[in-house]
Structures are given as structure tokens and as C-alpha cells.
Design a protein around this motif. Structure first.
Motif: not given
Length: 244
Positions: A115-129
Motif C-alpha cells: 500500500q505504500s506510495t512515493y512522490a518527490f513533490t517539491e517542484t510542484h511547490l516551488g522547491l527542490a529535493p
């Protein structure tokens, strides 16, 4: 209630993230408590390994956008996990987002359920990982890292294993981890510490080389106009102004 609970049984300390109000986000309190719990486990000669897990349906939602921790404190947490003389094993049964993926990535072994999921959401917030790229880039497939860092697409446990984010995934994560923990319990403290220094060397080197620069980058992005718009849009449940 404290955001981190510690329990020890037969050579393994389990640290459980338990901050349901913000989906185990990286608040100043959670990062401080987790660092303290790791230090306690490191000093205990009876502990062979640390298991990092969570309550609820989210392992870690990333930065607490209402009350984020100092990027320097988060970097210190990542460094301490990488330098801990005992292996840290992530046990994930829920979602992992943004900064939570850095926490997952710095662990020596990572296992997850279906049931686990993963996402690097930073670019959608104006940020970067930025800071989380330090432990992740040495471990991830480069093409996959570029794709998921840039697009913020969500992916599942099978894909997370394929690209190197997870060690393994299984329908029963505890059953899958049983032989892993059994092997760690049989290992000598000296053997574990020396071996971890080998396997985590690239992450430690990246922290020393890039930590200050990427912490500064992260702080600057969080203070920017675009990030303020992206974070505000997230709270207001709308698209940010730059969306096409």
C-alpha cells in the motif's frame, strides 16, 4: 504525546513516528525527538539495529509546511543516521513524500508493503529535493531520479525497489524483514559498524561535500516568492499561479 516512540526487544530498537496531526511531517519537534532517540540507541551496547517505522497511513509527509524544521537540523539528522554505528532499517506500510524520502533513503535497508506510495513533490511547490538528494543520488538509478525529482509523479513499491529507493517490498513486510533482522541480531557490533562504514561511505562523503551548499539552497527556496505561492496554493487546495 511525543512524536517518536522507542521500544527495544531482542537487540533491536524500534523507533515509531507518531505525529498523526501532520502525517508524521518533519517538524522541529519530530526531528529533535528522532535525533535524541537515535543517540540513545547508538549508546546502547545491547542494540544491534534500529527499525524506523510509523503509525497511520503515512510514513512521513515531508517538511511540515506550517512549522518546518531548520534545514540544518534535518541535515544533521541525515548525517547521524549515516554515521550511526548500527544499521537503520526502514519499515514502511504507508505513503512517503518529499523530505520523507530523504529519511527513507538514508536508511541502510528499506522494506515496504504493497500500500505504500512515493512522490518527490517539491517542484510542484516551488522547491527542490535539495538536502534529500544527498543520500538519494548515490543510491538511485540516475534516469529514474531525474524523472521523479522533476515531475513529482507518484510511484509504487515495486518501482521504488527497481530504482533503488527500497531494498525489498512484500505483501507481508514483517515476514520479509524477519530474516533481515535475524541476520543483524547474529552480527557482532564491531562487524556491523565496520561494514556500515563501507556501505554508507558514498552517502557520508556526499553529506560532507554537499551538505552546507544544499542546506543553503533549501533555505533560500523556502523563503522565495514562488515557494510561498506554491505552499499557499497547497493549503488553499488550488493550482499555483504558474500552472499551465
Amino acid at each position: 504525546m511525543p512524536p517518536v516512540h522507542a521500544a527495544r526487544a531482542t537487540g533491536v530498537t524500534t523507533l515509531t513516528l507518531d505525529s498523526p496531526a501532520n502525517r508524521n511531517a518533519l517538524s522541529a519537534d519530530l526531528v529533535r525527538e528522532l535525533r535524541a532517540a537515535l543517540a540513545t540507541a547508538a549508546a546502547d551496547p545491547a542494540v544491534r539495529a534500529v527499525v524506523l517505522t510509523h503509525t497511520g497511513t503515512t510514513f512521513c509527509a515531508g517538511a511540515d509546511l506550517k512549522s518546518p524544521c531548520d534545514p540544518a537540523d534535518f541535515l544533521a539528522l541525515l548525517r547521524e543516521i549515516a554515521e550511526l554505528p548500527k544499521p537503520v532499517v526502514a519499515r514502511v506500510t504507508g505513503h512517503v513524500r518529499a523530505g520523507g524520502l530523504g529519511l527513507l533513503g538514508v536508511c541502510d535497508i528499506a522494506a515496504a508493503g504493497p500500500q505504500s506510495t512515493y512522490a518527490f513533490t517539491e517542484t510542484h511547490l516551488g522547491l527542490a529535493p535539495a538536502v534529500i538528494s544527498i543520500p538519494l543520488l548515490p543510491r538511485l538509478d540516475p534516469r529514474a531520479a531525474a524523472r521523479y525529482f522533476l515531475t513529482a509523479e507518484a510511484f509504487d513499491a515495486a518501482e521504488a525497489t527497481r530504482i533503488g529507493l527500497l531494498t525489498l517490498h512484500a505483501d507481508d513486510v514483517d515476514k520479509a524483514l524477519a530474516p533481515v533482522l535475524a541476520g543483524l541480531r547474529k552480527a557482532s557490533p564491531q562487524g556491523l559498524a565496520a561494514t556500515k562504514s563501507l556501505t554508507a561511505a558514498s552517502v557520508r562523503e556526499a553529506v560532507a561535500r554537499d551538505g552546507a551548499r544544499l542546506t543553503e539552497l533549501s533555505a533560500g527556496l523556502f523563503a522565495s516568492d514562488e515557494a510561498r505561492e506554491g505552499i499557499t496554493a497547497r493549503f488553499e487546495r488550488r493550482n499555483p499561479s504558474w500552472t499551465l
